[in-house]
Scaffold this active site. Structure first.
Site, mmCIF file in Angstrom:
data_model
loop_
_atom_site.group_PDB
_atom_site.id
_atom_site.type_symbol
_atom_site.label_atom_id
_atom_site.label_comp_id
_atom_site.label_asym_id
_atom_site.label_seq_id
_atom_site.Cartn_x
_atom_site.Cartn_y
_atom_site.Cartn_z
ATOM 1 N N ASP A 44 -1.414 7.123 6.833
ATOM 2 C CA ASP A 44 -2.414 6.239 6.014
ATOM 3 C C ASP A 44 -2.738 4.817 6.773
ATOM 4 O O ASP A 44 -2.038 3.520 7.143
ATOM 5 C CB ASP A 44 -2.099 5.332 4.230
ATOM 6 C CG ASP A 44 -3.312 3.889 4.072
ATOM 7 O OD1 ASP A 44 -4.094 4.280 4.962
ATOM 8 O OD2 ASP A 44 -2.653 3.541 3.221
ATOM 9 N N TRP A 71 0.990 -0.906 -0.086
ATOM 10 C CA TRP A 71 0.424 0.061 -0.017
ATOM 11 C C TRP A 71 0.934 1.872 -0.097
ATOM 12 O O TRP A 71 0.179 2.736 -1.110
ATOM 13 C CB TRP A 71 -0.671 0.078 1.016
ATOM 14 C CG TRP A 71 -1.878 -0.710 0.539
ATOM 15 C CD1 TRP A 71 -2.641 -2.555 2.084
ATOM 16 C CD2 TRP A 71 -3.179 -0.681 0.097
ATOM 17 N NE1 TRP A 71 -3.456 -2.809 1.043
ATOM 18 C CE2 TRP A 71 -3.903 -2.062 -0.012
ATOM 19 C CE3 TRP A 71 -3.489 0.075 -0.976
ATOM 20 C CZ2 TRP A 71 -4.832 -2.376 -0.740
ATOM 21 C CZ3 TRP A 71 -4.663 -0.133 -2.028
ATOM 22 C CH2 TRP A 71 -5.188 -1.065 -1.595
ATOM 23 N N LYS A 117 -11.993 -2.168 6.473
ATOM 24 C CA LYS A 117 -11.481 -2.776 7.446
ATOM 25 C C LYS A 117 -11.937 -2.436 8.751
ATOM 26 O O LYS A 117 -12.472 -3.196 9.717
ATOM 27 C CB LYS A 117 -10.005 -2.313 7.115
ATOM 28 C CG LYS A 117 -9.314 -2.998 6.775
ATOM 29 C CD LYS A 117 -9.462 -2.244 5.166
ATOM 30 C CE LYS A 117 -8.743 -2.946 3.135
ATOM 31 N NZ LYS A 117 -7.958 -1.869 2.500
HETATM 32 C C1 LIG Z 1 -7.244 -1.284 1.693
HETATM 33 C C2 LIG Z 1 -6.292 -0.507 1.594
HETATM 34 C C3 LIG Z 1 -6.036 0.824 1.294
HETATM 35 C C4 LIG Z 1 -7.106 1.160 0.188
HETATM 36 O O1 LIG Z 1 -8.126 1.520 0.074
HETATM 37 P P1 LIG Z 1 -9.347 1.275 -0.537
HETATM 38 O O2 LIG Z 1 -10.754 2.063 -0.143
HETATM 39 O O3 LIG Z 1 -9.470 0.019 -1.853
HETATM 40 O O4 LIG Z 1 -8.799 2.525 -1.824
HETATM 41 C C5 LIG Z 1 -4.936 1.821 0.733
HETATM 42 N N1 LIG Z 1 -4.716 1.888 2.250
HETATM 43 C C6 LIG Z 1 -4.253 0.398 3.544
HETATM 44 C C7 LIG Z 1 -3.095 0.294 4.299
HETATM 45 C C8 LIG Z 1 -5.459 -0.561 2.280
HETATM 46 O O5 LIG Z 1 -5.364 -1.519 4.028
#
Ligand SMILES: *Cc1c(COP(=O)(O)O)cnc(C)c1O
Length: 361
Positions: A173, A102, A197
């Protein structure tokens, strides 16, 4: 409710109590005769839901006064572009720790908008993936921001310290770890997380942005992603993802009534210890991450013999242990054990793993 434990990485399982409440009021919300997803976001009732969700999130994370909480479209990846558009010019440098897939995605997207540089990458220690500390000496003080991902969902790599960035704002993030334990918001410039998540359904992302980083967006920034416009309109510059926002609010209430983030941390650490204990206690299973950098949310593991993967997946699925297939880029298995996963679910997985090893090891 069936006897199923869902280990999906995302969209992931949500607390059963939350889903039951949503179901109970699905067709007739607050005696309106309508569903919450059928009412105006500008109506008094929905505005109350939105404001309560924000306040509950602020309470859970102790968000200081000088930070805005924003509810946005575009998931986690939306912020890969929104961050550079909001807080950098095209000639600015952004710094990126790359500790998994990511954060690698984030630097690739930022490179479209600014001069994105990698300053920290995963290293190998004793043949395992590890994260090297970033200190102020590594950080160009003229950079617009330093981006990192403290929990890599795909790789199961995590770190619980903050990069030492001097005066350069930290952008984190936290899509797969927000609300899993207490957090020092005040050490960050921007925190963002896609909801699916650990917060609620997909379609929503939650941002926590320090006031001085608002109002600097480039003029070509799409209005719906401009932090200043979003803040000015209480995240309702356009129609927000109302159902996801409502459900996130129910999750925040659930967290509060279950002891908040300190209790979550204890439970999450206990679950992770149970699962890593089973992996480490066997020669049949292995995890590729250094003990200092293991995620308590996403646990990848490999079987000693890859040709047994299919059998493991079929039998675990039949036993009610769902979505254990590892990400295609990593292979093997992955168990995502976010806040909503019970200790009982992890214990059931560990039991299954022992039985499978006995029969196939
Ligand atoms: C799932 C995830 C993303 C992407 O999320 P989307 O909503 O699909 O754009 C970005 N960073 C991390 C750490 C993730 O787990």
């Amino acid at each position: 409710m069936s006897n199923v434990f869902n280990f999906s990485a995302g969209p992931a399982m949500l607390p059963a109590e939350v889903m039951q409440q949503a179901q109970a009021e699905f067709l007739n919300w607050r005696d309106s005769g309508c569903s919450v997803m059928e009412v105006s976001h500008r109506g008094k009732d929905f505005i109350e839901v939105a404001a309560t969700a924000e306040q509950d999130l602020r309470d859970l994370l102790n968000v200081p006064e000088n930070y805005k909480v924003l509810f946005a479209h575009g998931g986690g990846r939306g912020q890969f572009a929104s961050v550079p558009l909001n807080i950098s010019t095209s000639s600015d440098t952004s710094l990126h720790m790359v500790t998994g897939s990511w954060s690698k995605g984030a630097v690739a997207e930022a490179a479209k908008y600014n001069n994105a540089k990698v300053i920290g990458e995963t290293i190998e220690v004793d043949g395992l993936q590890a994260v090297a500390k970033v200190t102020e000496a590594d950080v160009d003080q003229s950079a617009a921001y330093l981006h990192f991902c403290p929990n890599e969902t795909v790789d199961g790599v995590a770190f619980d310290w903050l990069p030492e960035s001097g005066n350069v704002p930290l952008v984190s993030d936290m899509s797969s770890c927000i609300l899993s334990k207490p957090l020092d918001v005040s050490a960050h410039g921007i925190i963002y997380a896609g909801a699916q998540k650990n917060i609620g359904p997909s379609g929503l992302s939650v941002l926590i942005v320090r006031d001085d980083l608002i109002g600097k967006a480039r003029k070509e920034t799409p209005s719906i992603f401009d932090y200043e416009l979003m803040a000015k309109h209480d995240s309702m510059y356009n129609t927000p993802p109302t159902f996801s926002w409502y459900l996130a609010g129910l999750v925040f209430k659930w967290l509060k009534s279950n002891g908040g983030l300190t209790a979550m941390q204890q439970r999450n650490e206990a679950k992770a210890a149970l699962l890593y204990g089973a992996i480490d206690g066997s020669d049949f299973y292995s995890n590729p991450v250094h003990p200092d950098n293991r995620s308590i949310m996403n646990v990848p593991f490999h079987l000693a013999d890859d040709s047994l993967n299919q059998k493991f997946l079929e039998q675990s699925d039949a036993a009610g242990l769902k979505a254990l297939k590892g990400h295609r880029s990593v292979g093997g298995m992955r168990a995502s054990i976010y806040n909503a996963m019970s200790v009982e679910g992890v214990a059931a997985l560990v039991e299954f793993m022992k039985q499978f090893e006995k029969e196939n090891g």
